[in-house]
Design an enzyme around this catalytic site. Structure first.
Site, PDB file in Angstrom:
ATOM      1  N   ASP A   1       0.817  -1.218   0.000  1.00 12.76           N
ATOM      2  CA  ASP A   1       0.000   0.000   0.000  1.00 12.76           C
ATOM      3  C   ASP A   1       0.851   1.268   0.000  1.00 12.76           C
ATOM      4  OD1 ASP A   1      -2.327  -1.649   0.279  1.00 12.76           O
ATOM      5  OD2 ASP A   1      -1.932  -1.782   2.430  1.00 12.76           O
TER       6      ASP A   1
ATOM      7  N   GLU B   1     -17.627 -10.489 -15.104  1.00 11.61           N
ATOM      8  CA  GLU B   1     -17.860 -11.530 -14.113  1.00 11.61           C
ATOM      9  C   GLU B   1     -16.965 -12.744 -14.331  1.00 11.61           C
ATOM     10  OE1 GLU B   1     -21.618 -14.209 -12.387  1.00 11.61           O
ATOM     11  OE2 GLU B   1     -21.938 -12.640 -13.887  1.00 11.61           O
TER      12      GLU B   1
END
Length: 529
Positions: A58, A206
């Site tokens: 991060d 998806e």
């Protein structure tokens, strides 16, 4: 030592022959720096990712004039919120840490500068990354080198990953997970009002293999009259193809936000790529005006190293969007402009300083943890705690190499236990400990056999730990010169987040448990080819 290196080289050859995918750990030769650690700057105007190897998740980068400052998720390691400095986005050196008080598992911080003051906003969870008690915090400093303030709890317990922004109204805001934002007080020390939902994100097909939708890590930048929100979706770990970077823009900080036609800006398309689960980006301007994305990713085959810091160039289209141009990061790229400096941090430690070395952090320390430490010319003394590494709050360091070796001398008092480990968490670790006389094997986060009784005499010994592409070998010595191979080796490729949770990394560690003290001397680290 020569015999050990020969065995290590043979192990490497066998592993690469048996598992071709792991050959991607060297798409091209890295430069070797301090302690033979790999470094990104190739010295010829090019660099090869990772720019900061090892567990650097991060990443949040601040451009401050000609300087860059970086902080990262530190999770359960304290001191936490490490601060790094660079002049060129490639070569980084550590400045220190912004927090010592344990407020929980720290993740996804944002470092900013506003009106001459530095701020870091971050979420933290008590009880590890899966803990239910959570909040958002901030620390501030008038000098990047500190001192940093005590952590300030700003609430927002339902949200994670705060990203700071200043709107066209001059007010300060935090953008949060799941597309929310909230106003900050002018001093940045508290929240004004309640969060509002402002952005629905972008939906991937998806059919893609991802961990979860997980819209998080919003970072706001401003360019040519547009606010750009750079966001992560797809989950942080899980399938190698899951994590990704998306972008949206708005004329107003309050929206509406329009998704980029090029989404996802970047993702790992195939598990054959050298870097997995790439995402959680910050956009940063280079010193020559070119722009870059700083983000993290897992190295192919090495979940154990944690998420490493990556750098990729971006280009702006004529209609004001940006696209990534670094490919799969498997080959060298042209460096950003800027003045290089010495890179990295030595992990070796004589333990003769008056404070704990910057390479060390306690795992999940108690408020009085630092009282366990004693400093002197004869080494670092650590008061025992708990009975095993699980409850001893080991001291850990971050390794950034796929193969390395470290050794340490220990003087173990009667009643104490000391050891050297590869430590992932209190649930998962491996290595060898001793009461000064007898040895104890740590394996799978357990003790085998059961811990021996405390010794009435204690003892002095040396331990050498080798992690050669997931093969853990331990050597022991009673004099530091004559070494004996411990009769059990371990395979530790499964010591990572997708097995045990936590978003952590497998780290070199030392520990002291029991009633007595352990004196550590001459910790020596070296990366292996």
């Amino acid at each position: 030592m020569n015999v050990t290196r020969t065995l290590a080289a043979l192990a490497v050859s066998c592993l690469l022959a048996a598992t071709p995918a792991l050959a991607k750990d060297a798409p091209s030769a890295w430069k070797r720096g301090i302690e033979h650690q790999r470094q990104a700057d190739l010295g010829d105007g090019r660099f090869l990712n990772p720019v900061l190897a090892g567990d650097r998740p991060d990443p949040s980068v601040l451009k401050d004039g000609e300087d860059y400052y970086l902080t990262l998720s530190s999770f359960d390691a304290y001191p936490g919120l490490p601060i790094w400095h660079s002049k060129d986005l490639i070569n980084w050196r550590p400045l220190g840490h912004a927090i010592t008080k344990n407020v929980g598992s720290i993740w996804a911080p944002d470092i900013v500068k506003h009106n001459g003051r530095y701020f870091i906003y971050f979420p933290a969870r008590v009880g590890g990354t899966e803990g239910n008690l959570r909040s958002n915090w901030m620390v501030w400093a008038d000098d990047i080198n500190g001192p940093w303030s005590e952590p300030v709890d700003i609430g927002l317990g339902k949200y994670i990953d705060p990203g700071h922004a200043v709107g066209e109204d001059g007010k300060r805001y935090l953008f949060l997970s799941a597309g929310a934002y909230v106003q900050l007080a002018d001093d940045g020390l508290s929240v004004v009002g309640t969060p509002k939902h402002v952005y629905d994100g972008w939906r991937y097909p998806e059919s893609w293999d991802v961990e979860a939708y997980a819209q998080e890590g919003p970072k706001i930048s401003f360019r040519d009259g547009w606010y750009y929100m750079t966001t992560a979706v797809g989950g942080t770990a899980g399938p190698p193809t899951g994590h990704m970077v998306i972008s949206a823009r708005s004329r107003s900080i309050h929206g509406p936000w329009e998704n980029a036609p090029h989404n996802p800006i970047m993702r790992t398309v195939s598990r054959d790529e050298p870097w997995w689960s790439r995402g959680h980006a910050t956009i940063v301007e280079g010193t020559d005006g070119r722009d870059w994305m700083v983000y993290h990713g897992y190295e192919n085959g090495y979940w154990t190293l944690g998420r490493q810091m990556l750098l990729e160039p971006i280009e702006w289209t004529k209609d004001g969007w940006f696209v990534a141009t670094g490919g799969d990061l498997g080959t060298p790229l042209a460096k950003p402009a800027g003045q290089p400096q010495a890179h990295g941090m030595a992990l070796s430690d004589d333990f003769r300083g008056a404070t704990l070395g910057a390479q060390w952090s306690f795992f999940n320390p108690a408020p009085d943890e630092y009282r366990r430490l004693g400093f002197g010319k004869d080494g670092l003394t650590v008061q025992g705690k708990g009975s095993t590494p699980r409850d001893a709050s080991p001291l850990t360091a971050i390794a950034g190499d796929v193969a390395y070796q470290f050794e340490v001398e220990m003087e173990i008092e009667p009643g104490a236990f000391g050891g050297a480990l590869l430590f992932y968490s209190d649930r998962l670790y491996a290595g060898v400990g001793s009461n000064g006389e007898d040895f104890i094997l740590h394996r799978y986060g357990d003790e085998r056999p059961l811990r021996p009784k405390a010794s009435a005499k204690g003892g002095r010994l040396w331990l050498r730990v080798t992690n050669n592409r997931h093969i853990l070998t331990v050597h022991t010595s009673r004099d530091g010169s004559h070494w004996q191979k411990y009769p059990v080796q371990m395979e530790v490729s499964g010591y990572h987040h997708n097995v045990a949770g936590g978003f952590l990394a497998l780290k070199p560690a030392i520990y002291a448990a029991g009633e007595g003290k352990v004196r550590f001397r001459q910790f020596r680290y070296r990366a292996l080819d």
